[in-house]
Scaffold this active site. Structure first.
Site, PDB file in Angstrom:
ATOM      1  N   ASN A   8       0.951  -0.981  -0.047  1.00  0.00           N
ATOM      2  CA  ASN A   8      -0.339   0.173  -0.348  1.00  0.00           C
ATOM      3  C   ASN A   8       1.283   1.095  -0.254  1.00  0.00           C
ATOM      4  O   ASN A   8       1.907   1.613   0.938  1.00  0.00           O
ATOM      5  CB  ASN A   8      -1.004   0.169   1.249  1.00  0.00           C
ATOM      6  CG  ASN A   8      -1.640   1.341   1.378  1.00  0.00           C
ATOM      7  OD1 ASN A   8      -1.745   2.108   0.861  1.00  0.00           O
ATOM      8  ND2 ASN A   8      -2.432   1.111   1.862  1.00  0.00           N
ATOM      9  N   LYS A  10       0.136   4.140  -0.260  1.00  0.00           N
ATOM     10  CA  LYS A  10      -0.245   5.294   0.621  1.00  0.00           C
ATOM     11  C   LYS A  10      -0.636   6.335  -0.931  1.00  0.00           C
ATOM     12  O   LYS A  10      -0.616   6.804  -2.080  1.00  0.00           O
ATOM     13  CB  LYS A  10      -0.339   6.034   1.474  1.00  0.00           C
ATOM     14  CG  LYS A  10      -0.333   4.074   2.621  1.00  0.00           C
ATOM     15  CD  LYS A  10       0.122   4.677   4.117  1.00  0.00           C
ATOM     16  CE  LYS A  10      -0.501   3.404   4.796  1.00  0.00           C
ATOM     17  NZ  LYS A  10      -0.355   3.143   6.372  1.00  0.00           N
ATOM     18  N   HIS A  93      -9.470   1.202   5.535  1.00  0.00           N
ATOM     19  CA  HIS A  93      -7.858   0.965   6.228  1.00  0.00           C
ATOM     20  C   HIS A  93      -8.246   2.734   7.084  1.00  0.00           C
ATOM     21  O   HIS A  93      -8.886   2.868   7.138  1.00  0.00           O
ATOM     22  CB  HIS A  93      -7.023   1.697   5.059  1.00  0.00           C
ATOM     23  CG  HIS A  93      -6.109   1.833   5.559  1.00  0.00           C
ATOM     24  ND1 HIS A  93      -5.119   2.235   6.490  1.00  0.00           N
ATOM     25  CD2 HIS A  93      -4.813   0.963   5.203  1.00  0.00           C
ATOM     26  CE1 HIS A  93      -4.323   2.416   6.785  1.00  0.00           C
ATOM     27  NE2 HIS A  93      -4.246   1.228   6.089  1.00  0.00           N
ATOM     28  N   GLU A  95      -7.097   4.550   8.059  1.00  0.00           N
ATOM     29  CA  GLU A  95      -6.531   5.907   7.963  1.00  0.00           C
ATOM     30  C   GLU A  95      -7.754   6.282   7.178  1.00  0.00           C
ATOM     31  O   GLU A  95      -8.214   7.798   7.817  1.00  0.00           O
ATOM     32  CB  GLU A  95      -5.196   6.016   7.009  1.00  0.00           C
ATOM     33  CG  GLU A  95      -3.792   5.666   7.678  1.00  0.00           C
ATOM     34  CD  GLU A  95      -3.096   5.493   6.761  1.00  0.00           C
ATOM     35  OE1 GLU A  95      -3.333   5.144   5.661  1.00  0.00           O
ATOM     36  OE2 GLU A  95      -1.682   4.234   7.868  1.00  0.00           O
ATOM     37  N   GLU A 161      -5.323  -5.068  10.746  1.00  0.00           N
ATOM     38  CA  GLU A 161      -4.257  -3.972  11.324  1.00  0.00           C
ATOM     39  C   GLU A 161      -4.655  -3.465  12.154  1.00  0.00           C
ATOM     40  O   GLU A 161      -5.474  -2.393  12.790  1.00  0.00           O
ATOM     41  CB  GLU A 161      -4.604  -3.094  10.430  1.00  0.00           C
ATOM     42  CG  GLU A 161      -3.496  -3.536   8.693  1.00  0.00           C
ATOM     43  CD  GLU A 161      -3.731  -2.807   7.693  1.00  0.00           C
ATOM     44  OE1 GLU A 161      -2.211  -2.731   7.019  1.00  0.00           O
ATOM     45  OE2 GLU A 161      -4.402  -1.759   7.737  1.00  0.00           O
ATOM     46  N   GLY A 167       2.915   1.570  11.157  1.00  0.00           N
ATOM     47  CA  GLY A 167       4.413   2.863  11.043  1.00  0.00           C
ATOM     48  C   GLY A 167       4.486   3.747  11.670  1.00  0.00           C
ATOM     49  O   GLY A 167       5.279   4.572  12.289  1.00  0.00           O
ATOM     50  N   SER A 206       3.776  -1.804  10.259  1.00  0.00           N
ATOM     51  CA  SER A 206       4.663  -2.642  10.218  1.00  0.00           C
ATOM     52  C   SER A 206       6.018  -3.644   9.842  1.00  0.00           C
ATOM     53  O   SER A 206       7.047  -4.111  10.977  1.00  0.00           O
ATOM     54  CB  SER A 206       5.558  -2.403  11.792  1.00  0.00           C
ATOM     55  OG  SER A 206       5.478  -0.845  12.446  1.00  0.00           O
TER      56      SER A 206
HETATM   57  P1  PGA Z   1       3.156   0.790   7.768  1.00  0.00           P
HETATM   58  O1  PGA Z   1       1.928  -0.170   7.498  1.00  0.00           O
HETATM   59  O2  PGA Z   1       3.096  -0.897   7.035  1.00  0.00           O
HETATM   60  O3  PGA Z   1       3.298   1.639   7.022  1.00  0.00           O
HETATM   61  O4  PGA Z   1       2.906  -0.183   9.632  1.00  0.00           O
HETATM   62  C1  PGA Z   1       0.686  -1.022   7.007  1.00  0.00           C
HETATM   63  C2  PGA Z   1      -0.709  -0.334   6.756  1.00  0.00           C
HETATM   64  O5  PGA Z   1      -1.401   0.868   6.899  1.00  0.00           O
HETATM   65  O6  PGA Z   1      -1.820  -1.261   5.617  1.00  0.00           O
END
Ligand code: PGA
Length: 243
Positions: A8, A10, A93, A95, A161, A167, A206
């Site tokens: 992803n 983003k 997601h 976010e 997740e 992140g 992560s």
């Molecule tokens: P990350 O994000 O690997 O940067 O922790 C994972 C995600 O949001 O799918």
């Protein structure tokens, strides 16, 4: 059993970066039995569709609107994603759930329209740190799973997740991941009436080359959804090699 490695991107990347990254990812995917998917921002989809054409890498999007068309300024529909060459679309997601207040009901509608276009939705669920500390993570995630999966027989993937792992460089222990994935499989199986073996749950938060093998070795983990590390060719290729 298929393992998925989904990147992803983003809101990162441009055409030049995509060219270099996808070349490396395609080479790694050719050596792997994993289903490798990259999810660039909307404006790069057509460009990346050309880059992955003829390779083992599949294209995915990061979101879609719950309707097929209409007066929805700034939104992109599942039929448009299909036409751009997508096979997958991430929905729900964290976010988007937190920044845009997306509910389980909205996520379910997005997943349903994706299915009706022949796309596989990757339905994301996960608890916040406060919810984990309150001991309600399983109940909360179970509810998200029940309410975010569409009715009917369409294909979907789930992605666990934990919000606090995204992140942050922090991950749950492999035992914690395995326990939550088993819970998700059981709720999803009950919700859909399908066999537990038919449920695929990816882990996200992560993931990097150094921890991917141990996470994917867990029995109930069908792959990984990768954010930050999917933008670095050596990291993402290392994760593909681990799958
Ligand atoms: P990350 O994000 O690997 O940067 O922790 C994972 C995600 O949001 O799918």
């Amino acid at each position: 059993m298929t393992k998925w490695v989904v990147g992803n991107w983003k809101m990162h990347g441009g055409a030049a970066m995509a060219g270099e990254l996808v070349r490396a990812v395609a080479a790694a995917a050719a050596q792997s039995r994993a289903e490798v998917v990259v999810c660039p921002p909307y404006v790069l989809l057509s460009h990346v569709a050309q880059l992955v054409s003829g390779s083992a890498v599949k294209l995915g999007a990061q979101d879609c609107h719950p309707q097929a068309e209409g007066a929805h300024t700034g939104d992109v529909s599942a039929p448009m994603l299909k036409e751009a060459g997508c096979r997958y679309v991430i929905v729900g997601h964290s976010e988007r759930r937190s920044a845009y207040g997306e509910s389980d009901g909205l996520v379910r509608h997005k997943a349903a329209i994706a299915q009706s276009e022949g796309l596989t939705p990757i339905i994301c669920v996960g608890e916040t740190l406060a919810q984990r500390e309150q001991g309600v993570a399983e109940a909360l995630v179970g509810q998200q799973v029940r309410d975010s999966i569409p009715e009917g027989k369409g294909n979907f993937l789930l992605a666990y997740e934990p919000v606090w792992a995204i992140g942050s460089g922090k991950t749950p222990t492999v035992d914690d991941i395995e326990q939550m994935h088993r819970h998700i499989v059981s709720v999803a199986s009950e919700r859909t009436g399908r066999a537990p073996e038919a449920m695929a749950v990816l882990y996200g938060g992560s993931v990097k080359a150094a921890n991917a093998a141990s996470i994917m070795a867990a029995a109930a983990v069908s792959g990984v959804l990768v954010g930050g590390a999917s933008l670095k060719a050596d990291e993402f290729c290392g994760i593909i090699a681990a799958a």
